[in-house]
Design a protein around this motif. Sequence first.
Motif, PDB file in Angstrom:
ATOM      1  N   PHE A 447      46.941  20.506 123.956  1.00 25.24           N
ATOM      2  CA  PHE A 447      45.664  20.940 122.721  1.00 25.24           C
ATOM      3  C   PHE A 447      44.383  20.050 123.215  1.00 25.24           C
ATOM      4  O   PHE A 447      43.441  20.531 122.791  1.00 25.24           O
ATOM      5  N   ALA A 448      44.476  18.895 124.114  1.00 29.70           N
ATOM      6  CA  ALA A 448      43.155  18.453 124.361  1.00 29.70           C
ATOM      7  C   ALA A 448      42.638  19.494 125.327  1.00 29.70           C
ATOM      8  O   ALA A 448      41.256  19.547 125.245  1.00 29.70           O
ATOM      9  N   ALA A 449      43.330  20.176 126.172  1.00 25.64           N
ATOM     10  CA  ALA A 449      42.717  21.160 127.062  1.00 25.64           C
ATOM     11  C   ALA A 449      42.208  22.215 126.146  1.00 25.64           C
ATOM     12  O   ALA A 449      41.108  23.076 126.369  1.00 25.64           O
ATOM     13  N   LEU A 450      43.044  22.775 125.184  1.00 26.81           N
ATOM     14  CA  LEU A 450      42.425  24.018 124.450  1.00 26.81           C
ATOM     15  C   LEU A 450      41.388  23.551 123.654  1.00 26.81           C
ATOM     16  O   LEU A 450      40.442  24.296 123.604  1.00 26.81           O
ATOM     17  N   GLU A 451      40.980  22.332 123.150  1.00 27.12           N
ATOM     18  CA  GLU A 451      39.755  21.817 122.674  1.00 27.12           C
ATOM     19  C   GLU A 451      38.545  21.791 123.611  1.00 27.12           C
ATOM     20  O   GLU A 451      37.385  21.774 123.265  1.00 27.12           O
ATOM     21  N   SER A 452      39.056  21.645 124.890  1.00 26.23           N
ATOM     22  CA  SER A 452      37.815  21.387 126.004  1.00 26.23           C
ATOM     23  C   SER A 452      37.013  22.858 126.399  1.00 26.23           C
ATOM     24  O   SER A 452      35.959  22.697 126.439  1.00 26.23           O
ATOM     25  N   PHE A 453      37.609  23.899 126.419  1.00 26.19           N
ATOM     26  CA  PHE A 453      37.278  25.153 126.930  1.00 26.19           C
ATOM     27  C   PHE A 453      37.786  26.482 126.092  1.00 26.19           C
ATOM     28  O   PHE A 453      38.744  26.486 125.881  1.00 26.19           O
ATOM     29  N   ARG A 454      36.769  27.121 125.844  1.00 30.06           N
ATOM     30  CA  ARG A 454      37.070  28.382 125.246  1.00 30.06           C
ATOM     31  C   ARG A 454      36.166  29.595 125.548  1.00 30.06           C
ATOM     32  O   ARG A 454      34.932  29.359 125.570  1.00 30.06           O
ATOM     33  N   ILE A 455      36.808  30.764 125.618  1.00 33.99           N
ATOM     34  CA  ILE A 455      35.982  31.942 125.909  1.00 33.99           C
ATOM     35  C   ILE A 455      35.936  32.737 124.370  1.00 33.99           C
ATOM     36  O   ILE A 455      36.650  32.888 123.709  1.00 33.99           O
ATOM     37  N   LEU A 456      34.579  32.912 123.967  1.00 32.98           N
ATOM     38  CA  LEU A 456      34.157  33.621 122.810  1.00 32.98           C
ATOM     39  C   LEU A 456      33.628  35.144 123.174  1.00 32.98           C
ATOM     40  O   LEU A 456      33.025  35.091 124.110  1.00 32.98           O
ATOM     41  N   CYS A 457      33.945  35.939 122.204  1.00 34.64           N
ATOM     42  CA  CYS A 457      33.670  37.274 122.450  1.00 34.64           C
ATOM     43  C   CYS A 457      32.963  37.742 121.167  1.00 34.64           C
ATOM     44  O   CYS A 457      33.319  37.473 120.168  1.00 34.64           O
ATOM     45  N   VAL A 458      32.014  38.550 121.537  1.00 33.68           N
ATOM     46  CA  VAL A 458      31.329  39.343 120.189  1.00 33.68           C
ATOM     47  C   VAL A 458      32.374  40.608 119.682  1.00 33.68           C
ATOM     48  O   VAL A 458      32.304  40.577 118.331  1.00 33.68           O
ATOM     49  N   LEU A 459      32.848  41.226 120.590  1.00 30.11           N
ATOM     50  CA  LEU A 459      33.768  42.209 120.064  1.00 30.11           C
ATOM     51  C   LEU A 459      35.308  41.976 120.419  1.00 30.11           C
ATOM     52  O   LEU A 459      35.757  40.709 120.981  1.00 30.11           O
ATOM     53  N   ARG A 460      36.057  42.812 119.665  1.00 31.31           N
ATOM     54  CA  ARG A 460      37.426  42.530 119.789  1.00 31.31           C
ATOM     55  C   ARG A 460      38.092  43.534 120.809  1.00 31.31           C
ATOM     56  O   ARG A 460      38.982  42.969 121.701  1.00 31.31           O
ATOM     57  N   GLU A 461      37.502  44.579 120.647  1.00 24.79           N
ATOM     58  CA  GLU A 461      38.003  45.554 121.686  1.00 24.79           C
ATOM     59  C   GLU A 461      37.259  45.777 122.855  1.00 24.79           C
ATOM     60  O   GLU A 461      36.087  45.478 122.977  1.00 24.79           O
ATOM     61  N   GLY A 462      37.586  46.535 123.920  1.00 22.54           N
ATOM     62  CA  GLY A 462      36.840  46.847 125.084  1.00 22.54           C
ATOM     63  C   GLY A 462      36.930  45.841 126.291  1.00 22.54           C
ATOM     64  O   GLY A 462      37.316  44.712 126.003  1.00 22.54           O
ATOM     65  N   PRO A 463      36.468  46.026 127.370  1.00 24.39           N
ATOM     66  CA  PRO A 463      36.102  45.020 128.497  1.00 24.39           C
ATOM     67  C   PRO A 463      35.785  43.719 128.348  1.00 24.39           C
ATOM     68  O   PRO A 463      35.966  42.699 128.640  1.00 24.39           O
ATOM     69  N   SER A 464      34.642  43.895 127.364  1.00 22.59           N
ATOM     70  CA  SER A 464      33.947  42.646 127.129  1.00 22.59           C
ATOM     71  C   SER A 464      34.604  41.889 125.877  1.00 22.59           C
ATOM     72  O   SER A 464      34.041  40.854 125.301  1.00 22.59           O
ATOM     73  N   GLY A 465      35.499  42.465 125.067  1.00 21.43           N
ATOM     74  CA  GLY A 465      35.985  41.993 123.915  1.00 21.43           C
ATOM     75  C   GLY A 465      37.265  41.347 124.227  1.00 21.43           C
ATOM     76  O   GLY A 465      37.692  40.884 125.338  1.00 21.43           O
TER      77      GLY A 465
END
Length: 625
Positions: A447-465
């Motif tokens: 959980f320390a690692a989960l708080e350290s880095f995260r990828i955020l996306c604008v969309l839910r679907e698609g290659p960039s989602g």
Amino acid sequence: MHQSGMSTSFDISEHATQDEPKLSAMLGLQPLDYHLTALLQRMDPGMSSVLELAVKALSARTREGHICLDLAGRDGIWPKVVRMADVEGGLDAWRREIAASPLVGQCRDEVRPLMLMGNRLYLRRYFRAETAVAEGLLKRAGEKAAVPDSAFLKKILDHYFPAEENERISLQKVAAFAAARKSLSVIVGGPGTGKTTTVCRLLASLCSLADTVPEVVLAAPTGKAAGRLCESMLAGKRVLESVNGGMAGAIPETASTLHRLLGLVHGRRPRHHKENPLSADVVVVDEVSMVDLFLMAKLMDALKPGARLILLGDRYQLASVLPGAVLGEICKQASWERSIDFIEDFKEVFGTALPFTSRSGVPAMADCVVELTRSWRFDAAGGIGRLARGLNEGRSPDVLSLLEEGEDPSCGWYPVAGAGDREAVLMDAIQDGFSGLMAARTPEQAFAALESFRILCVLREGPSGVGGMNGMVEKILERTGHVRVAGPWYAGRPVMVLRNDAATGLYNGDVGFTMQEEKSGDLQVVFPAEGGGFRSFHPLRLPDVETVFAMTVHKSQGSEFDRVLLILPERDTPVLTREILYTAVTRARKEIRLAGDRNILTIGMGRSVNRSSGLGDMIWKSKAL
């Protein structure tokens, strides 16, 4: 097959005009919009073409989060609709045609399916909710709380809010003073400006000022936000206990979601309402930008007379995914202006003039809203602070320069021309970002690692989602030997709960991590437990979950991470706005990286969310509703 009593084989063509395909595409019309229009036409066979058009547009707009249809065209939609449909006349003519229908009420007490208030057309349910929120806020903004003598008030506030260097009066103390005077307090500010620290000391002040210790409850719109509020309040209490002592013990150590607080169950009346109000004397709600209009209306209905309401949030963050932009409307006209009484009362207590202007006739709401401006999380002049400010103000050249020139190590840019090269460009960043999580051997490490880095996306679907990025991360981590994806469940899989589940006590937004038990070798999903420690569940016992190496920006609200990688969509989309960019960037404590096409970023910075609503005018204009 039937749903909600309506046939799914509804023939749209029977209710379509010549320009319907273009109109449908522009508004995103769906069968529900035609169903509603047809229902109202049966109730008023003489419905005008203008009202028919307005109902379709209104129905579609409410689905996008708008509360009403602005016939004055301030959001730009209605002028496009009437041009496309070749409707003649102007605003006054359209209003007359709409008002002539027996379906349309213009007095707030009329029971009609549609309400026309000024230039705004509402579905009655939305108008009632907006009116309820406005009335609740105005009632509390107009209530002057009983304040002890000036000397005692000064002693208490000086104790919990000592003078800063150069004897400056802090905005935190101003917020506490404002909350002591009124039943409504709205404390807003960007990330790290100390909103929860302020409210912790503010609550200690209110407890000290009261004859009897008030009952205080803490709430937030999501489980994640409630957990974050709880952590912040515990940290604030520890500081108070070690430095100031006093009333820290009266501040609660737990927070709940608004749904739990109000006893909201889908399809039923809330447990708490006007006839059975909450017992709390003080209600604190964090992350108010995420609270939709209908939830806020239910909260107003559940407060007992005289209860204090303290609202916290960032006015520039994304609005709720459900209808309304409540916090934005509350702060719509907030400025450095205060009533003459506020300025004079403050000077009487502290002997110091405030840097506010004053005049007679200032709306009551002006004395209730205080915006904190100093960030304690990161330097406002540093990279993340400058990037957030540039995005918020739509200054594309400054933002692009900061990202691309590498002048500040806390901000960076990965140029991605298309879906084909995204994996190659981001491979090293993904491996580096999740290496700590993959190496975790205990829940604490995970959980320390989960708080350290995260990828955020604008969309839910698609290659960039979210779906595409989670798949890409799994592929990269499996290829590099970090995980073995043999099915939906595998050791190393982080997951997010998608719905509340009473059986497990897990709530929408809770994050868990999949680990392998040493003795049995079975997979268990571990979640933080309330009050400390961890709980584990077999994967089959869990409610609906999804992999959460990547998550949407909307879901990230109320969270913070040391490092954030924001994935821009490969094509322009209406949901890419400066609000979503600002929200994503301000989730980062230490480092933010954006990945995508600079032209898409520029387009997004030029687009701002503007949800049609009358709430701001209701609470900031002295004219009666």
